[in-house]
Motif scaffolding. Structure first.
Motif, short mmCIF file in Angstrom:
data_model
loop_
_atom_site.label_atom_id
_atom_site.label_comp_id
_atom_site.label_asym_id
_atom_site.label_seq_id
_atom_site.Cartn_x
_atom_site.Cartn_y
_atom_site.Cartn_z
N GLY A 210 0.92 -1.13 0.13
CA GLY A 210 0.07 -0.08 -0.04
C GLY A 210 0.80 1.43 -0.10
O GLY A 210 2.13 1.21 0.01
N ASP A 211 0.25 2.27 0.26
CA ASP A 211 1.02 3.73 0.18
C ASP A 211 1.20 4.00 1.58
O ASP A 211 1.08 3.07 2.56
CB ASP A 211 0.22 4.77 -0.53
CG ASP A 211 -1.08 5.35 0.17
OD1 ASP A 211 -1.39 4.55 1.26
OD2 ASP A 211 -1.62 6.04 -0.43
N CYS A 212 1.72 5.35 1.72
CA CYS A 212 2.16 5.83 3.19
C CYS A 212 1.18 5.67 4.13
O CYS A 212 1.18 5.41 5.37
CB CYS A 212 2.85 6.96 3.13
SG CYS A 212 1.86 8.38 2.49
N ASP A 213 -0.07 6.30 3.86
CA ASP A 213 -1.03 6.06 4.92
C ASP A 213 -1.63 4.69 5.35
O ASP A 213 -1.71 4.53 6.68
CB ASP A 213 -2.44 7.03 4.64
CG ASP A 213 -2.83 6.49 3.19
OD1 ASP A 213 -2.89 5.38 2.75
OD2 ASP A 213 -3.34 7.28 2.50
N ASP A 214 -1.57 3.59 4.26
CA ASP A 214 -1.78 2.41 4.68
C ASP A 214 -0.82 1.61 5.53
O ASP A 214 -0.93 1.13 6.44
CB ASP A 214 -1.82 1.45 3.43
CG ASP A 214 -2.97 1.93 2.42
OD1 ASP A 214 -3.87 2.39 2.90
OD2 ASP A 214 -2.71 1.98 1.23
N HIS A 215 0.60 2.11 5.28
CA HIS A 215 1.58 1.68 6.11
C HIS A 215 1.37 2.26 7.49
O HIS A 215 1.67 1.55 8.50
CB HIS A 215 3.00 2.08 5.58
CG HIS A 215 4.12 1.70 6.43
ND1 HIS A 215 4.48 2.68 7.29
CD2 HIS A 215 4.98 0.57 6.70
CE1 HIS A 215 5.42 2.23 7.95
NE2 HIS A 215 5.85 1.21 7.77
N SER A 216 1.15 3.67 7.58
CA SER A 216 1.16 4.00 8.96
C SER A 216 0.12 3.59 9.84
O SER A 216 -0.02 3.33 11.03
CB SER A 216 0.82 5.69 8.64
OG SER A 216 2.13 6.25 7.93
N ILE A 217 -1.27 3.18 9.05
CA ILE A 217 -2.14 2.83 9.70
C ILE A 217 -1.91 1.37 10.35
O ILE A 217 -2.16 1.12 11.42
CB ILE A 217 -3.43 2.42 8.74
CG1 ILE A 217 -3.77 3.78 8.38
CG2 ILE A 217 -4.39 1.51 9.19
CD1 ILE A 217 -5.13 3.85 7.39
N LEU A 218 -1.34 0.49 9.62
CA LEU A 218 -0.88 -0.91 10.04
C LEU A 218 0.08 -0.66 11.23
O LEU A 218 0.08 -1.54 12.27
CB LEU A 218 -0.39 -1.51 8.79
CG LEU A 218 0.26 -3.02 9.27
CD1 LEU A 218 -0.76 -4.19 9.85
CD2 LEU A 218 0.90 -3.72 8.02
N MET A 219 1.13 0.17 10.90
CA MET A 219 2.10 0.10 12.13
C MET A 219 1.49 0.83 13.33
O MET A 219 1.81 0.26 14.35
CB MET A 219 3.27 1.47 11.65
CG MET A 219 4.43 1.39 12.61
SD MET A 219 5.36 0.06 12.61
CE MET A 219 6.28 0.20 11.01
N ALA A 220 0.71 1.81 13.11
CA ALA A 220 -0.03 2.33 14.41
C ALA A 220 -0.74 1.47 15.15
O ALA A 220 -1.06 1.19 16.36
CB ALA A 220 -1.06 3.75 13.94
N ALA A 221 -1.80 0.55 14.42
CA ALA A 221 -2.60 -0.26 14.81
C ALA A 221 -1.93 -1.53 15.55
O ALA A 221 -2.15 -2.17 16.62
CB ALA A 221 -3.67 -1.12 13.87
N SER A 222 -0.88 -2.08 14.82
CA SER A 222 0.14 -3.02 15.71
C SER A 222 0.82 -2.52 16.77
O SER A 222 0.63 -3.29 17.88
CB SER A 222 1.11 -3.69 14.42
OG SER A 222 0.48 -4.10 13.41
N VAL A 223 1.25 -1.58 16.79
CA VAL A 223 1.92 -0.98 17.90
C VAL A 223 1.15 -0.96 19.24
O VAL A 223 1.34 -0.99 20.20
CB VAL A 223 2.42 0.51 17.55
CG1 VAL A 223 3.12 1.38 18.83
CG2 VAL A 223 3.93 0.28 16.82
#
Length: 309
Positions: A210-223
């Motif tokens: 995905g793009d940067c917002d998809d990456h940020s969403i996954l990272m934030a959710a996992s953290v």
């Protein structure tokens, strides 16, 4: 008619505050109103290349003078003005808009801005500029989704599981394990040409793409799923995640962990990149472009922040 006039005058006199308390109340109310107005103007008006930020000082003084003049005209109904102001703040507090806590944060931010701050880019006034796709992004950060939680747990068992002696930083080490797992597998893919596509965290787990917002969403959710505190930073054309580290003393320990224990090769000879907010809290970069936590920023200018407490 006379009865109406008399009753109105009686009410007016009862609502009028006696001197010198009316001047004190007007001054306090002036400051409380001027601070958010100044911050909005400061964020949206072009900064002039004047020494010592004199243009901003004049802007604040001008707002104070104008508001003071208006409040003096309303001197006889100053109590009504206070009640209206308090009611607005109560409404904002209850419904999540501009409330009492926001006034305090704006005051704190203003003092932080005026001080000798070595990180002027760290001033975050996210409520003044809309965070793009905020509601969609918040809904997409599914940190309570079992699929997301299970992935985060898997990452902690796969990476850095045997690190010992840092029990106070266990959550941060585990969040770094999540960072390593996501960034090692992430494949950047653009959104459709006709608009943004916001993928949920569980959706991104299917292909790690995905793009940067998809990456940020996954990272934030996992953290967030394993106890970390993430936030998303909005810059011009980019969104990236950060994680709350704590104080500068915590940063020293985390710096040692990254460079000597966890990401030795990736961070060799390099520095950590972080932001310090108005509460002196340290936030470390977790962007997909970074090969280690605290890697270089893709973009410096901050336009807004979205924190998951």
């Amino acid at each position: 008619m006379n009865i109406k006039n008399i009753s109105f005058q009686d009410i007016k006199q009862k609502l009028q505050v006696k001197k010198p308390w009316d001047d004190v109340i007007i001054f306090v109310l002036n400051i409380l109103i001027a601070i958010p107005l100044f911050l909005i103007a400061h964020q949206n008006l072009i900064e002039l290349p004047w020494a010592y930020n004199i243009d901003r000082i004049l802007l604040f003084v001008g707002l104070v003078v104008v508001i003071q003049f208006i409040l003096r005209l309303l001197r006889t109904i100053i109590i009504i003005c206070i009640l209206v102001y308090v009611c607005i703040l109560i409404y904002g507090t209850v419904f999540g808009n501009y409330g009492f806590n926001s006034v305090y944060e704006d005051y704190d931010s203003m003092i932080y801005t005026m001080s000798d701050n070595p990180f002027p880019q760290d001033i975050i006034i996210s409520k003044l500029l809309p965070f793009p796709n905020k509601s969609k992004i918040l809904n997409a950060i599914e940190y309570k989704n079992p699929k997301v939680r299970n992935f985060a747990i898997m990452a902690t068992t796969k990476n850095f599981k045997d690190i010992k002696g840092y029990s106070d930083y266990r959550t941060i080490v585990q969040c770094f394990a999540v960072f390593k797992e996501i960034n090692n597998r992430w494949n950047y893919v653009n959104d459709p040409k006709d608009g943004d596509y916001i993928a949920t965290a569980s959706e991104s787990l299917d292909y790690f793409s995905g793009d940067c917002d998809d990456h940020s969403i996954l990272m934030a959710a996992s953290v967030r799923a394993i106890g970390g505190t993430p936030r998303l930073i909005h810059t011009k054309g980019h969104i990236y995640p950060e994680i709350l580290i704590g104080t500068m003393n915590d940063l020293e320990t985390v710096n040692y962990l990254i460079k000597n224990v966890l990401f030795v090769k990736e961070s060799y000879g390099k520095q950590l990149h972080y932001h310090i907010d108005e509460r002196d809290q340290v936030w470390l970069n977790l962007d997909y472009t970074a090969h280690y936590p605290g890697g270089p920023f893709l973009s410096e200018e901050i336009l807004g922040a979205l924190t998951l407490n």
